[in-house]
Design a protein around this motif. Structure first.
Motif, PDB file in Angstrom:
ATOM      1  N   LEU A 156       0.820  -1.206   0.000  1.00 44.42           N
ATOM      2  CA  LEU A 156       0.000   0.000   0.000  1.00 44.42           C
ATOM      3  C   LEU A 156       0.857   1.259   0.000  1.00 44.42           C
ATOM      4  N   GLU A 157       1.907   1.241   0.748  1.00 45.45           N
ATOM      5  CA  GLU A 157       2.771   2.428   0.818  1.00 45.45           C
ATOM      6  C   GLU A 157       3.336   2.761  -0.566  1.00 45.45           C
ATOM      7  N   GLU A 158       3.711   1.720  -1.321  1.00 44.34           N
ATOM      8  CA  GLU A 158       4.247   1.946  -2.665  1.00 44.34           C
ATOM      9  C   GLU A 158       3.158   2.450  -3.600  1.00 44.34           C
ATOM     10  N   LEU A 159       1.963   1.875  -3.483  1.00 46.09           N
ATOM     11  CA  LEU A 159       0.861   2.350  -4.333  1.00 46.09           C
ATOM     12  C   LEU A 159       0.550   3.812  -4.042  1.00 46.09           C
ATOM     13  N   LYS A 160       0.530   4.152  -2.773  1.00 44.00           N
ATOM     14  CA  LYS A 160       0.262   5.541  -2.409  1.00 44.00           C
ATOM     15  C   LYS A 160       1.296   6.484  -3.035  1.00 44.00           C
ATOM     16  N   ARG A 161       2.543   6.057  -3.001  1.00 48.09           N
ATOM     17  CA  ARG A 161       3.598   6.904  -3.571  1.00 48.09           C
ATOM     18  C   ARG A 161       3.366   7.125  -5.067  1.00 48.09           C
ATOM     19  N   ARG A 162       3.017   6.045  -5.767  1.00 46.02           N
ATOM     20  CA  ARG A 162       2.832   6.163  -7.221  1.00 46.02           C
ATOM     21  C   ARG A 162       1.578   6.972  -7.553  1.00 46.02           C
ATOM     22  N   VAL A 163       0.509   6.754  -6.822  1.00 43.42           N
ATOM     23  CA  VAL A 163      -0.725   7.498  -7.099  1.00 43.42           C
ATOM     24  C   VAL A 163      -0.511   8.982  -6.834  1.00 43.42           C
ATOM     25  N   ALA A 164       0.165   9.292  -5.738  1.00 40.70           N
ATOM     26  CA  ALA A 164       0.426  10.693  -5.426  1.00 40.70           C
ATOM     27  C   ALA A 164       1.288  11.340  -6.499  1.00 40.70           C
ATOM     28  N   ALA A 165       2.287  10.591  -6.990  1.00 40.17           N
ATOM     29  CA  ALA A 165       3.161  11.143  -8.028  1.00 40.17           C
ATOM     30  C   ALA A 165       2.393  11.431  -9.309  1.00 40.17           C
ATOM     31  N   ALA A 166       1.357  10.637  -9.561  1.00 40.94           N
ATOM     32  CA  ALA A 166       0.550  10.840 -10.772  1.00 40.94           C
ATOM     33  C   ALA A 166      -0.537  11.879 -10.571  1.00 40.94           C
ATOM     34  N   GLY A 167      -0.656  12.390  -9.341  1.00 42.11           N
ATOM     35  CA  GLY A 167      -1.703  13.372  -9.071  1.00 42.11           C
ATOM     36  C   GLY A 167      -3.063  12.749  -8.884  1.00 42.11           C
ATOM     37  N   GLY A 168      -3.092  11.450  -8.587  1.00 39.88           N
ATOM     38  CA  GLY A 168      -4.362  10.749  -8.446  1.00 39.88           C
ATOM     39  C   GLY A 168      -4.892  10.760  -7.035  1.00 39.88           C
ATOM     40  N   PHE A 169      -5.886   9.910  -6.828  1.00 35.60           N
ATOM     41  CA  PHE A 169      -6.616   9.873  -5.563  1.00 35.60           C
ATOM     42  C   PHE A 169      -6.807   8.422  -5.180  1.00 35.60           C
ATOM     43  N   LEU A 170      -6.707   8.114  -3.879  1.00 36.81           N
ATOM     44  CA  LEU A 170      -6.738   6.732  -3.410  1.00 36.81           C
ATOM     45  C   LEU A 170      -7.728   6.606  -2.251  1.00 36.81           C
ATOM     46  N   ALA A 171      -8.635   5.659  -2.384  1.00 35.78           N
ATOM     47  CA  ALA A 171      -9.639   5.437  -1.331  1.00 35.78           C
ATOM     48  C   ALA A 171      -9.627   3.967  -0.915  1.00 35.78           C
ATOM     49  N   ALA A 172      -9.761   3.731   0.375  1.00 33.55           N
ATOM     50  CA  ALA A 172      -9.831   2.356   0.886  1.00 33.55           C
ATOM     51  C   ALA A 172     -11.196   1.769   0.536  1.00 33.55           C
ATOM     52  N   ALA A 173     -11.198   0.666  -0.202  1.00 34.54           N
ATOM     53  CA  ALA A 173     -12.455   0.020  -0.581  1.00 34.54           C
ATOM     54  C   ALA A 173     -12.903  -0.939   0.517  1.00 34.54           C
ATOM     55  N   HIS A 174     -14.173  -0.847   0.883  1.00 34.42           N
ATOM     56  CA  HIS A 174     -14.758  -1.729   1.912  1.00 34.42           C
ATOM     57  C   HIS A 174     -13.722  -2.158   2.963  1.00 34.42           C
ATOM     58  N   PRO A 175     -13.200  -1.246   3.753  1.00 33.62           N
ATOM     59  CA  PRO A 175     -12.066  -1.555   4.630  1.00 33.62           C
ATOM     60  C   PRO A 175     -12.354  -2.585   5.710  1.00 33.62           C
TER      61      PRO A 175
END
Length: 399
Positions: A279-298
């Protein structure tokens, strides 16, 4: 499933494969995959001489969506497979896509176990002295025990899903177009409701309805837009634009990506992530792309045990590491219980994170069960990401 230090809840998956020799010609393979969400098993008959699977039977013991049992209809296509090394891609293509990725994953484990068993049998036939060492080799290759090391079928290793193409010369139905246009004219200001979590077939193996069917249903029930968030699948901008023109409707794209801390919905991010990513790596990549990340059905795992049964308080839920990396929490999901949604909403409020809503629909009957209400119209992906970051929205029950 277990609690660690009473504040952290881990996802555990167990797989067990056993092989028995039925007679001089065949072996029987039995395998079980079990975690807090799914439980399924599979029985194979395999010929010793050529490793051909002559029969296959699967059973669901626990599942989450009504689509899961449908996978059994396609599992029989594995009968006739030769389970020799290299069969993995074929299993991904057929069983993973048509049936279920979990069954595909388990079948690959069965193939490996069958090969090792036949190797030992042949060694014994030859009267060699290496059967003991071969057995040791075989038993030192267990299946991955947890999702972090899970050998779930890698969608990227399978044959790519045939690219979407709009039906040749197909024009939108005039009545449908007129209705959609009128609806959009009426939405020049005010609430704008989008289902932010929708799966389609064949992009998501567990879905049964096409993108066209989902879109038509979304229009019929009066949603203002729909976002396609297929599992580890990236819709191209051209495909989305083709659909948009075909239906004159707001169609957006996202993605549901598997991480070591659960499923995540991403928007404004078109990198093709396959398998399980941290997750930490995904967050880094999404942030670098200017995207948005939401936890699905946590808290989806609570479908099985219930929050009260495991004693997880809101304070303990807030302590989950995943919430350090997300921009929002899906607090209304159509595939989980009210209690699980309630806990997600409470956690979002306590953490001061925005909450989204989505149906998590896998067929047209559940599109729009939950959705996200925005303050103003959204026409494209750029506007969607901007609105999500602005935080002016809330989850709603729509259908």
């Amino acid at each position: 499933m277990r609690l660690e230090n009473t504040t952290m809840r881990e996802f555990m998956r167990n797989k067990l494969v056993s092989v028995a020799r039925r007679d001089d010609e065949t072996i029987l393979v039995h395998a079980v995959l079990d975690d807090s969400i799914y439980s399924l098993e599979i029985d194979l008959t395999v010929t010793i001489d050529n490793l051909v699977c002559t029969s296959i039977v699967g059973r669901w013991l626990r599942w989450t969506t009504p689509e899961c049992p449908r996978a059994l209809d396609f599992l029989g296509e594995a009968a006739g497979f030769c389970l020799a090394a290299g069969i993995e891609d074929t299993i991904h293509k057929t069983i993973g896509r048509k049936s279920c990725r979990h069954y595909a994953n388990l079948l690959i484990e069965c193939a490996h176990a069958a090969r090792e068993a036949v190797k030992i049998i042949n060694q014994q036939k030859d009267g060699g002295n290496n059967s003991r060492s071969l057995l040791a080799t075989a038993t030192h290759k267990p299946a991955a025990p947890s999702i972090a090391a899970d050998s779930s079928p890698q969608p990227g290793s399978a044959t790519p899903i045939p690219p979407f193409t709009a039906p040749a010369n197909q024009k939108p139905e005039s009545s449908r177009t007129t209705t959609a246009a009128r609806m959009r004219q009426d939405k020049q200001a005010g609430p704008f409701i989008i289902d932010l979590h929708v799966h389609t077939s064949p992009a998501s193996p567990c879905a049964s309805a096409s993108a066209e069917t989902m879109i038509e249903e979304a229009m019929r029930i009066g949603l203002d837009g729909i976002c396609l968030t297929d599992h580890n699948h990236v819709w191209t901008a051209e495909q989305i634009e083709t659909l948009r023109q075909q239906y004159d409707f707001v169609i957006l794209r996202g993605n549901e990506i598997v991480t070591n801390q659960g499923d995540m919905l991403v928007f404004g991010f078109d990198e093709d992530i396959q398998g399980v990513i941290k997750l930490e790596e995904l967050k880094r990549r999404v942030a670098a792309a200017g995207g948005f990340l939401a936890a699905a059905h946590p808290f989806r795992g609570f479908l099985t045990f219930g929050a009260g049964d495991v004693g997880l308080t809101t304070d303990q839920a807030i302590g989950r590491e995943m919430f350090r990396f997300v921009d929002a929490i899906e607090a209304r999901n159509g595939k989980v219980t009210d209690k699980e949604n309630g806990l997600a909403a409470e956690v979002a409020e306590r953490l001061n994170l925005p909450a989204t809503g989505g149906s998590d629909a896998h067929d047209e009957t559940t599109v729009g069960v939950y959705a996200t209400r925005f303050d103003q119209p959204i026409n494209n992906e750029t506007e969607l990401v901007a609105a999500l970051k602005a935080g002016r929205y809330k989850p709603v029950a729509f259908r």
